[in-house]
Design a protein around this motif. Structure first.
Motif, short mmCIF file in Angstrom:
data_model
loop_
_atom_site.label_atom_id
_atom_site.label_comp_id
_atom_site.label_asym_id
_atom_site.label_seq_id
_atom_site.Cartn_x
_atom_site.Cartn_y
_atom_site.Cartn_z
N GLN A 144 -19.36 42.42 26.60
CA GLN A 144 -20.26 43.31 25.90
C GLN A 144 -19.83 44.29 24.74
N LYS A 145 -18.38 43.86 24.62
CA LYS A 145 -17.67 44.83 23.59
C LYS A 145 -18.16 43.98 22.12
N TYR A 146 -18.70 44.66 21.31
CA TYR A 146 -19.21 43.74 20.13
C TYR A 146 -18.57 44.15 18.70
N ILE A 147 -17.89 45.30 18.85
CA ILE A 147 -17.15 45.68 17.66
C ILE A 147 -15.89 46.29 18.00
N ARG A 148 -14.84 45.96 17.21
CA ARG A 148 -13.32 46.56 17.72
C ARG A 148 -12.65 46.57 16.29
N SER A 149 -11.71 47.53 16.31
CA SER A 149 -11.07 48.00 15.09
C SER A 149 -9.52 48.14 15.45
N PHE A 150 -8.72 47.64 14.55
CA PHE A 150 -7.17 47.58 14.83
C PHE A 150 -6.59 48.16 13.64
N SER A 151 -5.22 48.75 14.10
CA SER A 151 -4.80 49.47 12.75
C SER A 151 -3.10 49.33 13.30
N PHE A 167 -8.54 46.70 10.29
CA PHE A 167 -9.16 45.37 10.42
C PHE A 167 -10.37 45.56 11.63
N ILE A 168 -11.55 45.14 11.22
CA ILE A 168 -12.78 45.26 12.26
C ILE A 168 -13.38 43.98 12.18
N PHE A 169 -13.73 43.64 13.43
CA PHE A 169 -14.46 42.44 13.98
C PHE A 169 -15.75 42.67 14.41
N ILE A 170 -16.72 42.16 14.05
CA ILE A 170 -18.14 42.36 14.62
C ILE A 170 -18.76 41.16 14.96
N GLU A 171 -19.07 41.20 16.28
CA GLU A 171 -19.69 39.89 17.11
C GLU A 171 -21.16 40.08 17.03
N ALA A 172 -21.91 39.45 16.11
CA ALA A 172 -23.11 39.61 15.76
C ALA A 172 -24.14 39.43 16.87
N ASN A 173 -23.87 38.35 17.80
CA ASN A 173 -24.72 37.84 18.82
C ASN A 173 -24.48 38.87 20.11
N LYS A 174 -23.22 39.61 20.12
CA LYS A 174 -22.91 40.47 21.38
C LYS A 174 -23.67 41.94 21.02
N GLN A 176 -26.21 42.23 18.87
CA GLN A 176 -27.89 42.17 19.26
C GLN A 176 -28.12 42.45 20.65
N LYS A 177 -27.32 41.72 21.70
CA LYS A 177 -27.75 41.84 23.03
C LYS A 177 -27.46 43.46 23.66
N PHE A 178 -26.30 43.98 23.11
CA PHE A 178 -25.68 45.04 23.94
C PHE A 178 -25.85 46.22 22.92
N GLY A 179 -25.99 46.32 21.74
CA GLY A 179 -25.92 47.47 20.91
C GLY A 179 -27.26 48.34 20.97
N ASP A 180 -27.03 49.31 20.65
CA ASP A 180 -28.55 50.39 20.64
C ASP A 180 -29.40 49.91 19.58
N GLU A 181 -30.59 49.41 20.16
CA GLU A 181 -31.48 48.70 19.29
C GLU A 181 -31.92 49.75 18.14
N ASN A 182 -31.71 51.04 18.22
CA ASN A 182 -32.30 52.02 17.18
C ASN A 182 -30.96 51.98 15.95
N SER A 183 -29.86 51.43 16.26
CA SER A 183 -28.84 51.91 15.44
C SER A 183 -29.05 50.85 14.16
N ARG A 184 -28.41 51.41 12.97
CA ARG A 184 -28.24 50.36 11.65
C ARG A 184 -27.79 49.17 11.87
N LEU A 185 -26.37 49.35 12.57
CA LEU A 185 -25.51 48.22 12.61
C LEU A 185 -26.39 47.05 13.56
N THR A 186 -27.14 47.40 14.50
CA THR A 186 -27.75 46.74 15.62
C THR A 186 -28.86 45.82 14.77
N LYS A 187 -29.40 46.60 13.79
CA LYS A 187 -30.79 46.14 13.03
C LYS A 187 -30.19 45.00 12.04
N TRP A 188 -28.99 45.54 11.38
CA TRP A 188 -28.32 44.28 10.48
C TRP A 188 -27.82 42.92 11.26
#
Length: 230
Positions: A144-151, A167-174, A176-188
């Motif tokens: 369920q973790k769809y975004i992660r950041s490394f430093s 470094f930021i990694f975003i998994e679009a499929n996750k 879309q499934k688990f993000g807040d549907e009202n957030s800008r990132l989930t919409k993108w």
């Protein structure tokens, strides 16, 4: 507003993770607000240590790569952004799928960071670099973790060594499934991730940014058809 997507058969065929499409969408000067909206959506959900405030402007920088790296010219996009606090940050945006994506990110971070022009020995003037990779397919084991950041941090107590490397990694499929549907990132991510036409039409009808995105997409498809017909 453009025609509903359900009336545009070509739209169904558009691979929205195609690096040529991402480049067209985010580097077109008349659509600068689209990249600004997207990058702020990323930083709202995952803010790197080096970024303060909202991104308000950017310039896109063409790569100067050796011949054997020319294919990467379209898959890796370099932006120099400015925040409302006056901060400058360099951003590398990639669409990833290779198993070696971690090595690829390190390589392009080092290239972007070391290519900055500063006076001799004034290394503190180097801008931070954030490398963002978008994945259409799942890459990490957490379901369920769809975004992660490394430093860059100390190994035992995680003290931050520098805020100039993220470094930021975003998994679009996750997302879309688990993000807040009202957030800008989930919409993108919903738009980019081959969603059902009904969902895309909903975005177009409810959000003027995505109405503009779809209009730009149709322009991309028309230019692609014209190029293929020549």
């Amino acid at each position: 507003m453009s025609l509903p997507i359900s009336q545009q058969s070509n739209e169904i065929k558009c691979n929205r993770f195609n690096p040529f499409y991402i480049r067209f969408l985010f580097t077109n000067k008349k659509n600068k607000n689209l990249f600004i909206d997207f990058i702020n959506a990323v930083f709202v959900e995952c803010r790197p240590p080096c970024v303060a405030g909202r991104v308000i402007d950017f310039t896109f920088e063409e790569k100067d790569l050796p011949n054997y790296h020319l294919p990467d010219q379209y898959n890796n996009l370099d932006f120099s952004v400015v925040t409302d606090s006056g901060q400058r940050v360099n951003i590398e945006l990639q669409t990833g799928c290779e198993d070696t994506f971690k090595d690829i990110e390190l390589y392009y971070f080092s290239r972007l960071y070391s290519s900055q022009q500063v006076p001799a020995f004034m290394y503190e003037q180097l801008n931070p670099v954030v490398v963002i990779t978008l994945f259409a397919q799942d890459q990490f084991p957490e379901p369920q973790k769809y975004i992660r950041s490394f430093s860059l941090r100390e190994d035992s107590d995680y003290e931050l060594m520098t805020d100039k490397m993220s470094f930021i990694f975003i998994e679009a499929n996750k997302c879309q499934k688990f993000g807040d549907e009202n957030s800008r990132l989930t919409k993108w991510m919903t738009y980019l991730n081959f969603s059902l036409l009904q969902k895309i039409e909903q975005l177009e009808n409810e959000d003027k940014v995505f109405a503009q995105v779809i209009s730009a997409t149709n322009e991309y498809l028309r230019s692609k058809e014209e190029m293929l017909s020549q």
